[in-house]
Design an enzyme around this catalytic site. Sequence first.
Site, PDB file in Angstrom:
ATOM      1  N   ASP A 195       4.806   0.203   5.646  1.00 51.30           N
ATOM      2  CA  ASP A 195       3.559   0.979   5.533  1.00 51.30           C
ATOM      3  C   ASP A 195       3.381   1.725   6.847  1.00 51.30           C
ATOM      4  OD1 ASP A 195       0.703   1.756   4.980  1.00 51.30           O
ATOM      5  OD2 ASP A 195       0.948   0.378   3.314  1.00 51.30           O
ATOM      6  N   GLY A 217       6.878   3.005   8.479  1.00 49.11           N
ATOM      7  CA  GLY A 217       7.702   4.116   8.007  1.00 49.11           C
ATOM      8  C   GLY A 217       7.050   4.863   6.874  1.00 49.11           C
ATOM      9  N   HIS A 251      -0.024   5.498  -8.196  1.00 46.11           N
ATOM     10  CA  HIS A 251      -1.178   6.225  -8.753  1.00 46.11           C
ATOM     11  C   HIS A 251      -1.849   7.143  -7.713  1.00 46.11           C
ATOM     12  CE1 HIS A 251      -4.082   2.558  -7.941  1.00 46.11           C
ATOM     13  NE2 HIS A 251      -3.580   3.055  -6.840  1.00 46.11           N
ATOM     14  N   PHE A 287       7.483   6.105   3.122  1.00 46.53           N
ATOM     15  CA  PHE A 287       8.291   5.828   1.925  1.00 46.53           C
ATOM     16  C   PHE A 287       8.744   7.102   1.209  1.00 46.53           C
ATOM     17  CE2 PHE A 287       3.919   4.367   0.098  1.00 46.53           C
ATOM     18  CZ  PHE A 287       3.525   5.653  -0.256  1.00 46.53           C
TER      19      PHE A 287
HETATM   20  C1  LIG Z   1      -3.606   1.677  -2.543  1.00 44.14           C
HETATM   21  S1  LIG Z   1      -2.789   1.152  -1.113  1.00 44.14           S
HETATM   22  C2  LIG Z   1      -1.905  -0.222  -1.728  1.00 44.14           C
HETATM   23  C3  LIG Z   1      -1.624  -1.253  -0.674  1.00 44.14           C
HETATM   24  C4  LIG Z   1      -0.978  -2.526  -1.211  1.00 44.14           C
HETATM   25  N1  LIG Z   1       0.232  -2.250  -1.961  1.00 44.14           N
HETATM   26  C5  LIG Z   1      -1.981  -3.269  -2.056  1.00 44.14           C
HETATM   27  O1  LIG Z   1      -1.931  -3.168  -3.273  1.00 44.14           O
HETATM   28  O2  LIG Z   1      -2.851  -3.921  -1.467  1.00 44.14           O
HETATM   29  C6  LIG Z   1      -1.554   2.348  -0.800  1.00 44.14           C
HETATM   30  C7  LIG Z   1      -0.799   2.092   0.490  1.00 44.14           C
HETATM   31  O3  LIG Z   1       0.172   3.112   0.663  1.00 44.14           O
HETATM   32  C8  LIG Z   1       0.273   3.367   2.058  1.00 44.14           C
HETATM   33  N2  LIG Z   1       0.914   4.668   2.263  1.00 44.14           N
HETATM   34  C9  LIG Z   1       0.394   5.893   1.994  1.00 44.14           C
HETATM   35  N3  LIG Z   1       1.283   6.847   2.296  1.00 44.14           N
HETATM   36  C10 LIG Z   1       2.404   6.211   2.771  1.00 44.14           C
HETATM   37  C11 LIG Z   1       3.677   6.668   3.209  1.00 44.14           C
HETATM   38  N4  LIG Z   1       3.986   7.979   3.207  1.00 44.14           N
HETATM   39  N5  LIG Z   1       4.592   5.746   3.605  1.00 44.14           N
HETATM   40  C12 LIG Z   1       4.281   4.419   3.605  1.00 44.14           C
HETATM   41  N6  LIG Z   1       3.078   3.920   3.171  1.00 44.14           N
HETATM   42  C13 LIG Z   1       2.161   4.815   2.767  1.00 44.14           C
HETATM   43  C14 LIG Z   1      -1.162   3.315   2.522  1.00 44.14           C
HETATM   44  O4  LIG Z   1      -1.272   3.161   3.924  1.00 44.14           O
HETATM   45  C15 LIG Z   1      -1.688   2.132   1.732  1.00 44.14           C
HETATM   46  O5  LIG Z   1      -1.559   0.929   2.425  1.00 44.14           O
END
Ligand SMILES: C[S@@+](CC[C@H](N)C(=O)[O-])C[C@H]1O[C@@H](n2cnc3c(N)ncnc32)[C@H](O)[C@@H]1O
Length: 348
Positions: A204, A230, A250, A232
């Site tokens: 994340d 990083g 989503h 994703f």
């Molecule tokens: C809705 S949250 C879900 C977090 C976790 N999977 C949960 O369900 O509790 C989406 C996550 O994606 C991360 N995120 C957004 N863009 C990202 C990127 N380009 N690379 C890595 N993580 C990212 C955000 O920081 C956030 O923690």
Amino acid sequence: MQPRTPPDTVAESFSQLLFGALTFRAYAAAVRLGIPDAVGDTSHRADELAAVLGADEHRLRRLLRALVALGVLRHTDDGRFALTAAGAGLRADDPTGTRGLVAFFGHPLMWRTFGALERSVREGTPAFTAVTGRGFFEYFAEDPSFAQSYHEGLHWGTEMTAPLIGMSRDWSDSRRIHDIGGGDGALLTALLAAHPYAHGIVQDSAEALEGLPANIRRHGVDGRCSAVPGDFLTEVPAGGDTYLLKNVLHEWGDDDCVRILGNCRTAMAEGARVLIVATLLPEPGPADGDQEAFTYAVLSDLLLMSASHGERTLAEYERLCAAAGLRITRVSPVPHLPNDNVIEAVAA
Ligand SMILES: C[S@@+](CC[C@H](N)C(=O)[O-])C[C@H]1O[C@@H](n2cnc3c(N)ncnc32)[C@H](O)[C@@H]1O
């Protein structure tokens, strides 16, 4: 579950609709002003609380009275205010973290976002972008306190659902679990605690991962869980046998989802799987299933549509997976959570 009975007219339920919004605002104002923490274990007069919180006494008194009506506070015999059991659940030290959830969804920027729903539908952009001129995660760099509030708010939901996600499948073949966009590791650390032979990585942003060490300690999984900051959209850590994507896709449009899934496909070890944990929208048309689950899914879609993208149907996830070289093999409902599913995909 009972189907929701619609009122005969909107006018009949209007006060319920309006006061529902105001009820949430009262909770959010209480939490964001710090009322539950200021009241604490004792009882206080309104003027004392106004002095501590730096608030206007007259208006604070009216908010406190509304919080009594809503069951957050109670009047003591000497006319002071004390927390009820429900109100105590809104304190910063409450282990459920409910305070963070209410504070985030009650953040003024989130309310400006919800207020832009009409504009979003008219113009075809996420409401958040219409309001800020930025993508949701792009905005985080400009406003770190908003980003922090988001991560704190999300922690609660994942903390509560992690044991149920753990029950939704057999994890015995998952020894190297990579949680992609895994936030502060609330899910992964809970899974590792239940499966002592497994190791894991959370990928994340650096700021999201700041909460990981506390979760590692709390779940006693030191040495088995590491952080990989990083992006994703660029790449995900290689060599996992299980790639978790919970509530990640989503928030992204189709092209970005195919990139994220494709990066997982490239990084996967032989025989590995991707587990997409997601709310599934019913296929278009009249809903004939659980009405409450349907309402949750479509309102969750509006929430996501306001911030970024939205929920999808299983057929839409099948298309995204196929475009990334993956094939869905199983969909397991998460027990007790009629809207959550674990969609399992392997290399096509
Ligand atoms: C809705 S949250 C879900 C977090 C976790 N999977 C949960 O369900 O509790 C989406 C996550 O994606 C991360 N995120 C957004 N863009 C990202 C990127 N380009 N690379 C890595 N993580 C990212 C955000 O920081 C956030 O923690």
